[in-house]
Write a protein that holds these residues in place. Sequence first.
Motif, mmCIF file in Angstrom:
data_model
loop_
_atom_site.group_PDB
_atom_site.id
_atom_site.type_symbol
_atom_site.label_atom_id
_atom_site.label_comp_id
_atom_site.label_asym_id
_atom_site.label_seq_id
_atom_site.Cartn_x
_atom_site.Cartn_y
_atom_site.Cartn_z
ATOM 1 N N VAL A 234 76.904 64.806 26.231
ATOM 2 C CA VAL A 234 77.212 64.705 27.659
ATOM 3 C C VAL A 234 77.012 63.278 28.157
ATOM 4 C CG1 VAL A 234 76.580 65.527 29.961
ATOM 5 C CG2 VAL A 234 76.682 67.132 28.048
ATOM 6 N N ALA A 235 75.970 62.611 27.682
ATOM 7 C CA ALA A 235 75.751 61.217 28.087
ATOM 8 C C ALA A 235 76.939 60.346 27.686
ATOM 9 C CB ALA A 235 74.464 60.696 27.445
ATOM 10 N N ARG A 236 77.485 60.602 26.497
ATOM 11 C CA ARG A 236 78.661 59.840 26.053
ATOM 12 C C ARG A 236 79.886 60.168 26.902
ATOM 13 N NH1 ARG A 236 78.760 61.598 21.326
ATOM 14 N NH2 ARG A 236 80.581 62.959 21.378
ATOM 15 N N MET A 237 80.073 61.439 27.231
ATOM 16 C CA MET A 237 81.190 61.819 28.104
ATOM 17 C C MET A 237 81.092 61.114 29.447
ATOM 18 S SD MET A 237 81.645 65.944 27.703
ATOM 19 C CE MET A 237 82.259 66.726 26.218
ATOM 20 N N LEU A 238 79.907 61.131 30.025
ATOM 21 C CA LEU A 238 79.703 60.512 31.338
ATOM 22 C C LEU A 238 79.953 59.010 31.290
ATOM 23 C CD1 LEU A 238 76.511 62.492 32.370
ATOM 24 C CD2 LEU A 238 78.735 62.610 33.513
ATOM 25 N N ARG A 239 79.635 58.405 30.159
ATOM 26 C CA ARG A 239 79.834 56.957 30.015
ATOM 27 C C ARG A 239 81.302 56.605 29.790
ATOM 28 N NH1 ARG A 239 76.909 56.431 25.868
ATOM 29 N NH2 ARG A 239 78.578 56.358 24.302
ATOM 30 N N ASP A 240 81.996 57.425 28.979
ATOM 31 C CA ASP A 240 83.346 57.060 28.546
ATOM 32 C C ASP A 240 84.448 57.597 29.456
ATOM 33 O OD1 ASP A 240 82.065 55.871 26.445
ATOM 34 O OD2 ASP A 240 82.549 57.444 24.985
ATOM 35 N N ALA A 241 84.190 58.711 30.172
ATOM 36 C CA ALA A 241 85.229 59.315 31.004
ATOM 37 C C ALA A 241 84.879 59.102 32.474
ATOM 38 C CB ALA A 241 85.371 60.800 30.690
ATOM 39 N N SER A 242 85.433 58.052 33.053
ATOM 40 C CA SER A 242 85.100 57.717 34.444
ATOM 41 C C SER A 242 85.629 58.747 35.431
ATOM 42 C CB SER A 242 85.658 56.328 34.788
ATOM 43 O OG SER A 242 87.076 56.317 34.603
ATOM 44 N N ASP A 243 86.621 59.539 34.997
ATOM 45 C CA ASP A 243 87.207 60.541 35.890
ATOM 46 C C ASP A 243 86.721 61.952 35.572
ATOM 47 O OD1 ASP A 243 88.462 60.777 33.448
ATOM 48 O OD2 ASP A 243 90.470 61.109 34.286
ATOM 49 N N LEU A 244 85.548 62.080 34.964
ATOM 50 C CA LEU A 244 85.015 63.381 34.574
ATOM 51 C C LEU A 244 84.687 64.200 35.822
ATOM 52 C CD1 LEU A 244 84.233 64.932 31.927
ATOM 53 C CD2 LEU A 244 81.875 64.214 32.376
ATOM 54 N N VAL A 245 85.346 65.353 35.950
ATOM 55 C CA VAL A 245 85.174 66.218 37.106
ATOM 56 C C VAL A 245 84.157 67.323 36.847
ATOM 57 C CG1 VAL A 245 86.353 67.906 38.595
ATOM 58 C CG2 VAL A 245 87.498 65.770 37.969
ATOM 59 N N GLY A 246 84.164 67.865 35.621
ATOM 60 C CA GLY A 246 83.281 68.991 35.337
ATOM 61 C C GLY A 246 83.014 69.170 33.864
ATOM 62 N N LEU A 247 82.068 70.064 33.584
ATOM 63 C CA LEU A 247 81.662 70.381 32.218
ATOM 64 C C LEU A 247 81.549 71.880 32.056
ATOM 65 C CD1 LEU A 247 78.754 67.811 31.833
ATOM 66 C CD2 LEU A 247 80.780 67.836 30.380
ATOM 67 N N TYR A 248 82.002 72.377 30.909
ATOM 68 C CA TYR A 248 81.777 73.777 30.548
ATOM 69 C C TYR A 248 81.068 73.796 29.205
ATOM 70 C CZ TYR A 248 82.749 78.534 28.870
ATOM 71 O OH TYR A 248 82.633 79.809 28.356
ATOM 72 N N ASN A 249 79.864 74.344 29.201
ATOM 73 C CA ASN A 249 79.109 74.507 27.963
ATOM 74 C C ASN A 249 79.218 75.963 27.538
ATOM 75 O OD1 ASN A 249 77.405 74.111 25.787
ATOM 76 N ND2 ASN A 249 75.535 74.346 26.995
ATOM 77 N N ALA A 250 79.974 76.225 26.479
ATOM 78 C CA ALA A 250 80.237 77.592 26.033
ATOM 79 C C ALA A 250 79.126 78.168 25.176
ATOM 80 C CB ALA A 250 81.560 77.644 25.260
ATOM 81 N N GLY A 251 78.139 77.341 24.807
ATOM 82 C CA GLY A 251 77.033 77.825 23.980
ATOM 83 C C GLY A 251 75.692 77.578 24.637
ATOM 84 N N ALA A 252 74.695 77.287 23.804
ATOM 85 C CA ALA A 252 73.364 76.979 24.315
ATOM 86 C C ALA A 252 73.256 75.458 24.527
ATOM 87 C CB ALA A 252 72.302 77.493 23.355
ATOM 88 N N GLY A 253 72.029 74.973 24.695
ATOM 89 C CA GLY A 253 71.844 73.544 24.913
ATOM 90 C C GLY A 253 71.960 73.124 26.369
ATOM 91 N N ASN A 254 71.784 74.066 27.305
ATOM 92 C CA ASN A 254 71.938 73.730 28.725
ATOM 93 C C ASN A 254 70.889 72.736 29.210
ATOM 94 O OD1 ASN A 254 74.235 75.343 29.441
ATOM 95 N ND2 ASN A 254 72.944 77.154 29.232
ATOM 96 N N ARG A 255 69.722 72.732 28.581
ATOM 97 C CA ARG A 255 68.711 71.735 28.967
ATOM 98 C C ARG A 255 69.216 70.321 28.707
ATOM 99 N NH1 ARG A 255 63.211 74.447 26.589
ATOM 100 N NH2 ARG A 255 64.677 74.985 24.941
ATOM 101 N N GLY A 256 69.935 70.164 27.585
ATOM 102 C CA GLY A 256 70.489 68.853 27.260
ATOM 103 C C GLY A 256 71.551 68.425 28.251
ATOM 104 N N VAL A 257 72.422 69.365 28.647
ATOM 105 C CA VAL A 257 73.459 69.052 29.633
ATOM 106 C C VAL A 257 72.813 68.625 30.949
ATOM 107 C CG1 VAL A 257 75.431 69.937 30.926
ATOM 108 C CG2 VAL A 257 75.054 70.711 28.577
ATOM 109 N N ALA A 258 71.849 69.404 31.418
ATOM 110 C CA ALA A 258 71.197 69.120 32.692
ATOM 111 C C ALA A 258 70.470 67.774 32.660
ATOM 112 C CB ALA A 258 70.236 70.243 33.049
ATOM 113 N N ALA A 259 69.837 67.475 31.530
ATOM 114 C CA ALA A 259 69.108 66.209 31.420
ATOM 115 C C ALA A 259 70.054 65.019 31.529
ATOM 116 C CB ALA A 259 68.353 66.163 30.090
ATOM 117 N N ALA A 260 71.214 65.098 30.874
ATOM 118 C CA ALA A 260 72.179 63.988 30.927
ATOM 119 C C ALA A 260 72.777 63.838 32.317
ATOM 120 C CB ALA A 260 73.282 64.225 29.894
ATOM 121 N N ILE A 261 73.087 64.960 32.970
ATOM 122 C CA ILE A 261 73.647 64.901 34.326
ATOM 123 C C ILE A 261 72.640 64.290 35.291
ATOM 124 C CG2 ILE A 261 74.384 66.321 36.283
ATOM 125 C CD1 ILE A 261 75.633 68.262 34.279
ATOM 126 N N SER A 262 71.378 64.725 35.180
ATOM 127 C CA SER A 262 70.338 64.202 36.077
ATOM 128 C C SER A 262 70.099 62.718 35.842
ATOM 129 C CB SER A 262 69.043 64.997 35.882
ATOM 130 O OG SER A 262 69.228 66.363 36.221
#
Length: 336
Positions: A234-262
Amino acid sequence: MQDVAREAGVSLATADRVLNGRAGVRGVTAERVRDAVVRLGYRPNLAAARLARGETYRFCFVLPVGTNVFMRLLAEQVSNTASWLAANNAYIDTLRVDVFAPETLASALEGLVGHYDGIAVVALDHPRVRAAIDDLASAGVAVVTLVSDVPSSHRLHYVGIDNIAAGRTAATLLGRFAGGRRGTVGLIVGTPALRDHAERQFGFTQVLAGEYLALKVLPVEESLDEDERTEAIVARMLRDASDLVGLYNAGAGNRGVAAAISAANRADDLIFIGHDLTDDTRRFLLRGVMDAVINQDAGHQSRSAARVLLAHCAGEPLLNEQERIRIDIFVRDNLP
């Protein structure tokens, strides 16, 4: 049954033969027994009947190793279900296996032949795993797939949500929350080898491609359900995709997603949809880091798998409506 026999004016053995559909009873006598059943409102106590016959069953639940929070909740619910099953003369063992490794999972299933009456497994859709399930079925062992299915195998039943519908639901939520914005969307799966993740991915991309043309899905990323790996993705997505509107996490690892967003201070404008209501996802919803959670009830799944196995082994009827696992949607405002 003694009351039924007395009411019908027959012996207990005759009443038993009629109620269990065995031959050797005259039609008029059988009709008297059936009439007595209706008048008395008789319902057989199946658990008592199993106990009287001395029937016992042993089941094994094969669950993933690792830090997946939902799978930890599922394991806790399996433990709770074991207490209920014990009163029905059935017993549960739990085996923890790396379900991401097909050879490991297949070997574990092969080792269960001859030891159990039924198996419930969080399964990987892989040829070796399918063959192991088929070998169990050929040996007379009932197999229920749990959470993730292997539909081409000889498994008895699948206990879980409709994962294509879950992915479609996630896309609809994200598309509506986007409110007409244009940009890219990140998609993360644990592994496409798990059928539930692959089906969620399919449903998600199907809806976005057909109904939300302003949103383009980035190449899918594989997290192996690991928090640190997910955070890096997610940190790489946020860095590389300046037009990132949203994220869908279809599995586990939600703590990692939340940490990168925060860490990127993107909680206010980035839409985040994920799965399974846990202590973590509840907190992310309340803090506004996460927008919606698609949930499946771990307790219902555990109990359903046990009921399906018990009914099959005992030759008893199953209420299919009771075994349907619902898709629940939670946002901050309807948390239980």
